[in-house]
Design a protein around this motif. Structure first.
Motif, PDB file in Angstrom:
ATOM      1  N   LEU A  30      70.278  16.256  95.654  1.00 34.44           N
ATOM      2  CA  LEU A  30      68.993  15.986  96.474  1.00 34.44           C
ATOM      3  C   LEU A  30      68.213  15.112  96.228  1.00 34.44           C
ATOM      4  O   LEU A  30      67.452  14.849  94.778  1.00 34.44           O
ATOM      5  CB  LEU A  30      68.295  17.052  96.498  1.00 34.44           C
ATOM      6  N   LEU A  31      67.907  14.119  96.825  1.00 31.75           N
ATOM      7  CA  LEU A  31      67.084  13.156  96.517  1.00 31.75           C
ATOM      8  C   LEU A  31      65.358  13.734  96.744  1.00 31.75           C
ATOM      9  O   LEU A  31      65.165  14.434  97.691  1.00 31.75           O
ATOM     10  CB  LEU A  31      67.039  12.167  98.019  1.00 31.75           C
ATOM     11  N   PRO A  32      64.205  12.844  95.746  1.00 29.54           N
ATOM     12  CA  PRO A  32      63.841  13.824  95.846  1.00 29.54           C
ATOM     13  C   PRO A  32      62.561  12.928  96.978  1.00 29.54           C
ATOM     14  O   PRO A  32      61.743  14.273  97.309  1.00 29.54           O
ATOM     15  CB  PRO A  32      62.525  12.639  95.305  1.00 29.54           C
ATOM     16  N   SER A  33      63.073  12.520  97.524  1.00 28.39           N
ATOM     17  CA  SER A  33      62.357  12.287  98.919  1.00 28.39           C
ATOM     18  C   SER A  33      62.933  13.855 100.371  1.00 28.39           C
ATOM     19  O   SER A  33      61.956  13.345 101.284  1.00 28.39           O
ATOM     20  CB  SER A  33      61.870  10.892  99.706  1.00 28.39           C
ATOM     21  N   GLU A  34      63.314  13.929  99.619  1.00 26.13           N
ATOM     22  CA  GLU A  34      64.280  14.208 100.687  1.00 26.13           C
ATOM     23  C   GLU A  34      63.210  16.138 101.635  1.00 26.13           C
ATOM     24  O   GLU A  34      62.670  16.887 100.556  1.00 26.13           O
ATOM     25  CB  GLU A  34      65.916  15.055 100.724  1.00 26.13           C
ATOM     26  N   PRO A  35      63.721  17.306 103.469  1.00 24.61           N
ATOM     27  CA  PRO A  35      62.635  17.563 102.508  1.00 24.61           C
ATOM     28  C   PRO A  35      62.606  18.878 102.425  1.00 24.61           C
ATOM     29  O   PRO A  35      62.044  20.194 102.226  1.00 24.61           O
ATOM     30  CB  PRO A  35      62.723  17.932 104.470  1.00 24.61           C
ATOM     31  N   LEU A  36      64.473  19.032 102.091  1.00 25.22           N
ATOM     32  CA  LEU A  36      64.380  20.640 101.559  1.00 25.22           C
ATOM     33  C   LEU A  36      64.167  19.949  99.824  1.00 25.22           C
ATOM     34  O   LEU A  36      63.589  21.169  99.105  1.00 25.22           O
ATOM     35  CB  LEU A  36      65.556  20.974 101.542  1.00 25.22           C
ATOM     36  N   THR A  37      64.490  19.076  99.021  1.00 28.37           N
ATOM     37  CA  THR A  37      63.515  18.868  97.890  1.00 28.37           C
ATOM     38  C   THR A  37      61.681  19.076  97.893  1.00 28.37           C
ATOM     39  O   THR A  37      61.817  19.926  96.765  1.00 28.37           O
ATOM     40  CB  THR A  37      63.703  17.143  97.194  1.00 28.37           C
ATOM     41  N   LYS A  38      61.327  18.785  98.516  1.00 28.33           N
ATOM     42  CA  LYS A  38      60.309  18.908  98.443  1.00 28.33           C
ATOM     43  C   LYS A  38      59.627  20.523  99.270  1.00 28.33           C
ATOM     44  O   LYS A  38      58.386  21.131  97.804  1.00 28.33           O
ATOM     45  CB  LYS A  38      59.781  18.294  99.489  1.00 28.33           C
ATOM     46  N   ALA A  39      60.105  21.217  99.462  1.00 26.99           N
ATOM     47  CA  ALA A  39      60.725  22.540  99.811  1.00 26.99           C
ATOM     48  C   ALA A  39      60.599  23.774  98.478  1.00 26.99           C
ATOM     49  O   ALA A  39      59.887  24.033  98.000  1.00 26.99           O
ATOM     50  CB  ALA A  39      61.151  23.302 101.299  1.00 26.99           C
ATOM     51  N   LEU A  40      61.226  22.774  97.672  1.00 31.39           N
ATOM     52  CA  LEU A  40      61.601  23.836  97.196  1.00 31.39           C
ATOM     53  C   LEU A  40      60.932  23.619  95.565  1.00 31.39           C
ATOM     54  O   LEU A  40      60.847  24.689  94.918  1.00 31.39           O
ATOM     55  CB  LEU A  40      63.290  23.644  96.596  1.00 31.39           C
ATOM     56  N   ASN A  41      60.505  22.129  95.231  1.00 34.78           N
ATOM     57  CA  ASN A  41      59.285  21.809  94.673  1.00 34.78           C
ATOM     58  C   ASN A  41      58.045  22.345  94.585  1.00 34.78           C
ATOM     59  O   ASN A  41      57.629  23.087  93.939  1.00 34.78           O
ATOM     60  CB  ASN A  41      59.701  20.407  94.661  1.00 34.78           C
ATOM     61  N   TYR A  42      58.156  22.901  96.690  1.00 36.21           N
ATOM     62  CA  TYR A  42      56.728  23.250  97.244  1.00 36.21           C
ATOM     63  C   TYR A  42      56.387  25.110  95.742  1.00 36.21           C
ATOM     64  O   TYR A  42      54.852  25.144  95.748  1.00 36.21           O
ATOM     65  CB  TYR A  42      56.706  23.535  98.450  1.00 36.21           C
ATOM     66  N   VAL A  43      57.558  25.559  96.369  1.00 40.00           N
ATOM     67  CA  VAL A  43      57.577  27.008  96.297  1.00 40.00           C
ATOM     68  C   VAL A  43      57.964  27.579  94.679  1.00 40.00           C
ATOM     69  O   VAL A  43      56.779  28.221  94.493  1.00 40.00           O
ATOM     70  CB  VAL A  43      58.593  27.230  96.858  1.00 40.00           C
ATOM     71  N   LEU A  44      58.324  26.587  94.338  1.00 41.49           N
ATOM     72  CA  LEU A  44      58.483  26.336  92.315  1.00 41.49           C
ATOM     73  C   LEU A  44      57.372  26.335  91.753  1.00 41.49           C
ATOM     74  O   LEU A  44      57.143  27.092  90.587  1.00 41.49           O
ATOM     75  CB  LEU A  44      59.743  25.490  91.648  1.00 41.49           C
ATOM     76  N   GLY A  45      56.724  25.100  92.256  1.00 43.80           N
ATOM     77  CA  GLY A  45      55.253  24.893  91.651  1.00 43.80           C
ATOM     78  C   GLY A  45      54.595  25.788  91.736  1.00 43.80           C
ATOM     79  O   GLY A  45      52.803  25.974  91.543  1.00 43.80           O
ATOM     80  N   ARG A  46      54.548  26.686  92.676  1.00 42.30           N
ATOM     81  CA  ARG A  46      54.046  28.247  92.902  1.00 42.30           C
ATOM     82  C   ARG A  46      54.384  29.543  92.556  1.00 42.30           C
ATOM     83  O   ARG A  46      53.757  30.488  93.566  1.00 42.30           O
ATOM     84  CB  ARG A  46      53.110  28.244  94.356  1.00 42.30           C
ATOM     85  N   TRP A  56      67.194  31.367  92.809  1.00 43.60           N
ATOM     86  CA  TRP A  56      68.190  30.593  94.159  1.00 43.60           C
ATOM     87  C   TRP A  56      67.376  28.875  94.629  1.00 43.60           C
ATOM     88  O   TRP A  56      68.722  27.598  94.178  1.00 43.60           O
ATOM     89  CB  TRP A  56      68.197  31.216  95.795  1.00 43.60           C
ATOM     90  N   CYS A  57      66.580  28.909  94.683  1.00 43.95           N
ATOM     91  CA  CYS A  57      65.620  27.612  94.609  1.00 43.95           C
ATOM     92  C   CYS A  57      66.154  26.312  93.274  1.00 43.95           C
ATOM     93  O   CYS A  57      66.335  25.721  93.430  1.00 43.95           O
ATOM     94  CB  CYS A  57      63.871  27.584  94.753  1.00 43.95           C
ATOM     95  N   ARG A  58      66.264  27.564  92.186  1.00 44.03           N
ATOM     96  CA  ARG A  58      66.214  26.461  90.618  1.00 44.03           C
ATOM     97  C   ARG A  58      67.780  26.111  91.221  1.00 44.03           C
ATOM     98  O   ARG A  58      68.464  24.644  90.359  1.00 44.03           O
ATOM     99  CB  ARG A  58      66.279  27.495  90.046  1.00 44.03           C
ATOM    100  N   ASP A  59      68.984  26.825  91.594  1.00 43.22           N
ATOM    101  CA  ASP A  59      70.288  26.363  91.245  1.00 43.22           C
ATOM    102  C   ASP A  59      70.651  25.112  92.751  1.00 43.22           C
ATOM    103  O   ASP A  59      71.213  24.815  91.877  1.00 43.22           O
ATOM    104  CB  ASP A  59      70.920  28.129  91.915  1.00 43.22           C
ATOM    105  N   GLN A  60      69.808  25.823  93.372  1.00 42.71           N
ATOM    106  CA  GLN A  60      69.976  24.329  94.314  1.00 42.71           C
ATOM    107  C   GLN A  60      69.485  23.091  94.271  1.00 42.71           C
ATOM    108  O   GLN A  60      69.964  21.565  93.850  1.00 42.71           O
ATOM    109  CB  GLN A  60      69.154  24.488  95.833  1.00 42.71           C
ATOM    110  N   LEU A  61      68.182  23.067  93.398  1.00 38.59           N
ATOM    111  CA  LEU A  61      67.333  21.459  92.562  1.00 38.59           C
ATOM    112  C   LEU A  61      68.711  21.483  91.003  1.00 38.59           C
ATOM    113  O   LEU A  61      68.846  20.652  90.805  1.00 38.59           O
ATOM    114  CB  LEU A  61      66.357  21.976  92.365  1.00 38.59           C
TER     115      LEU A  61
END
Length: 355
Positions: free
Chosen positions: A297-313, A287-292
């Motif tokens: 979504l702009l890179p600076s948006e909180p949702l983008t940061k949240a999605l990248n945070y979990v996918l990176g981990r 689901w996270c990959r689908d959202q990205l």
């Protein structure tokens, strides 16, 4: 302790008491409090010598005390430490209590007694640290504390610099707090010092991941609660998608609650997670990959940061699925951190790191 109070009516104590039979007893209870008290232990030791000789007088040895040449009994030392560190009663308040009991003692004496008593406890802390480092699953975190002067001149005059407590939580539910004046990876290396091998659970601070990647025999697991917080922060700008992410994470904790209710352990716990939690985790990351992938979504948006945070981990967030001894978060360690914020008022004006 229970003190028994016999409450006799006038009939049973008067001249006609023998005319009555006691056929039973009714009991009531009250919780009472006795004032904190201090006692001076006066030890009288005979000085003696054999009759009819010129031998030197012999003084009976003083009873053992944990601190040499000290006025403090071990019970006073234990009381000072427990009141200060367990119940957050600063020494100046303990000093007031001692004065109200009619005892004249300086504040500096209490400070020195605490310092000497802490030195007595170091072997215990060292033994606990060794035991924690033998754990198969170790949780580690860091929390700031103001400690020590920044400097006596310039713009930082009178400011406190930041130190860091680094607690370790082991398999036997033991917690050991280590201290460093920095938040760098070097402290992790010094504390673990090649003595630990197993699974290290932490939050998303990159120093833990870098340390684990550089070591053989260490698996790094990360905390779902810290990942969840990223989506909580994104709820204001993207309420629907952030809430959907939080609901998926909540399903994991519903599964963990079921595991606790069924008291599953070992292989049964592992299999239950694989059957029920793994599909939820896999679906969440997809689901996270689908959202990205949808864009918008702009890179600076909180949702983008949240999605990248979990996918990176993703790898470290799935460790708990295969290992029943690994918890999905560091909540057990977070709860153990409570004495630090509770005690900060005690330590507000400790101008040294030792203090």
């Amino acid at each position: 302790p229970v003190e028994v109070i016999e409450q006799l009516p006038p009939e049973l104590t008067g001249p006609d008491a023998d005319q009555y039979d006691i056929i039973g007893t009714k009991t009531t209870y009250r919780l009472a409090q006795r004032a904190s008290s201090y006692v001076v232990l006066k030890c009288e030791r005979p000085v003696f010598r054999r009759k009819g000789t010129d031998q030197k007088p012999v003084t009976t040895p003083a009873p053992f005390n944990v601190l040499d040449n000290s006025l403090a009994d071990v019970s006073l030392l234990a009381g000072l430490l427990v009141d200060k560190f367990q119940f957050h009663l600063p020494l100046y308040r303990q000093h007031q209590r001692i004065q109200q009991a009619g005892i004249t003692l300086s504040r500096s004496t209490l400070t020195n007694l605490v310092k000497r008593a802490i030195d007595l406890l170091r072997p215990i802390v060292d033994a606990q640290t060794d035991n924690v480092l033998r754990s198969r699953v170790l949780a580690m975190d860091e929390t700031p504390i103001k400690a020590g002067h920044q400097g006596r001149a310039g713009p930082q005059k009178g400011k406190m610099k930041t130190g860091w407590f680094w607690p370790l939580y082991g398999d036997d539910d033991e917690v050991v707090f280590t201290y460093s004046n920095s938040r760098g990876r070097l402290h992790i290396e010094q504390v673990l010092n090649d003595q630990f091998s197993g699974t290290l659970i932490s939050d998303g601070y990159a120093a833990y991941a870098r340390y684990a990647a550089a070591q053989k025999g260490i698996t790094h697991a990360q905390c779902w609660v810290h990942s969840r917080r990223c989506f909580v922060e994104a709820q204001k700008d993207h309420p629907e998608k952030a809430t959907e992410a939080l609901q998926q994470i909540a399903k994991l904790y519903q599964i963990e609650d079921t595991i606790k209710e069924k008291e599953l352990t070992g292989e049964k716990k592992r299999q239950y997670r694989l059957d029920h939690a793994k599909p939820v985790v896999s679906g969440f990351f997809q689901w996270c990959r689908d959202q990205l992938g949808q864009g918008g979504l702009l890179p600076s948006e909180p949702l983008t940061k949240a999605l990248n945070y979990v996918l990176g981990r993703e790898t470290s967030l799935t460790v708990f699925l295969e290992d029943p001894g690994v918890q999905p978060d560091t909540n057990h360690l977070e709860r153990a951190l409570r004495p630090i914020p509770m005690g900060k008022k005690n330590w507000m004006f400790c101008w040294t790191e030792l203090g």
